[in-house]
Enzyme design. Sequence first.
Site, PDB file in Angstrom:
ATOM      1  N   CYS A 155       0.813  -1.223   0.000  1.00 19.75           N
ATOM      2  CA  CYS A 155       0.000   0.000   0.000  1.00 19.75           C
ATOM      3  C   CYS A 155       0.844   1.270   0.000  1.00 19.75           C
ATOM      4  O   CYS A 155       0.471   2.272  -0.619  1.00 19.75           O
ATOM      5  CB  CYS A 155      -0.979  -0.001   1.167  1.00 19.75           C
ATOM      6  SG  CYS A 155      -0.243  -0.205   2.798  1.00 19.75           S
ATOM      7  N   ASP A 192      -7.803   5.437  -0.615  1.00 20.84           N
ATOM      8  CA  ASP A 192      -7.268   4.211  -0.027  1.00 20.84           C
ATOM      9  C   ASP A 192      -6.819   3.257  -1.138  1.00 20.84           C
ATOM     10  O   ASP A 192      -7.628   2.875  -1.990  1.00 20.84           O
ATOM     11  CB  ASP A 192      -8.382   3.572   0.814  1.00 20.84           C
ATOM     12  CG  ASP A 192      -7.959   2.340   1.579  1.00 20.84           C
ATOM     13  OD1 ASP A 192      -6.988   1.672   1.167  1.00 20.84           O
ATOM     14  OD2 ASP A 192      -8.607   2.014   2.580  1.00 20.84           O
ATOM     15  N   HIS A 220      -6.037   0.069  -1.071  1.00 21.97           N
ATOM     16  CA  HIS A 220      -6.127  -1.347  -0.731  1.00 21.97           C
ATOM     17  C   HIS A 220      -7.116  -2.144  -1.579  1.00 21.97           C
ATOM     18  O   HIS A 220      -7.346  -3.326  -1.310  1.00 21.97           O
ATOM     19  CB  HIS A 220      -6.478  -1.506   0.750  1.00 21.97           C
ATOM     20  CG  HIS A 220      -5.392  -1.048   1.674  1.00 21.97           C
ATOM     21  ND1 HIS A 220      -5.188   0.281   1.983  1.00 21.97           N
ATOM     22  CD2 HIS A 220      -4.433  -1.741   2.324  1.00 21.97           C
ATOM     23  CE1 HIS A 220      -4.153   0.390   2.794  1.00 21.97           C
ATOM     24  NE2 HIS A 220      -3.679  -0.818   3.016  1.00 21.97           N
TER      25      HIS A 220
END
Length: 233
Positions: free
Chosen positions: A70, A194, A196
């Site tokens: 990440c 984000d 992910h």
Amino acid sequence: MATEKNAEDFGDSSTATLKIVPKDYAYPLLEDLQSALTTPTEGGRTLVTRGGFNYFHYGCDGHQDAGWGCGYRTLQSAISWLQRRRGLSGHVPSIREIQQILVALGDKSPQFVGSRDWIGTLEEFYVIDVLHQVPCKILHAKELSSAEILGQIWSYFEKYQGFIAMGGLGDTASKAITGYHCSARGRIFLQVVDPHFKGVPNRQQLIDQGYVRWVPVDEFPSSTYNLCLILQP
């Protein structure tokens, strides 16, 4: 005048030969996800990242990095923003190229190349500085919701309308901060991108599943955070 650098500018070594290997993406990377979000409350004050960027996420280039990549993905999104802000169309380095740069700098040992070791905001700063000679400010936040930290984040968006890479000690999930909203009642929200996500995304899916969202600062996990504020005018 500072010049932009590619990975090969660092020269060759027996452990990390820095060569550009353009990625063949199976599908186009989504752009400017943050622009699709409405503000979390009516009224108040809002500042967001100026300029667009590509959304890099787990596995987006065929490199299976779920569970550890990440920080690299947030860095790639940051570099794409920086390049577009400067009117460049340069190559965004792959995970392996990022690892090679850090080894060439002496920050990592040769075994780092090809590993699944994480990187944090400090390593992200090193790579940005080397490739684009742009200063960054590392903001250490013991309490993300403190008035001092929030004041610095607001001032940063006022002056730079930039891109913040963030990671934590308790909350180890790297993410980008691309906006700040203060409601009329004084509640503070940060806009989060984000990395992910796994799979082939679409814009609405990412919003619906919360990969791009406004988060009240009091709902972030209890953690010490390090924020990398890119000081690109």
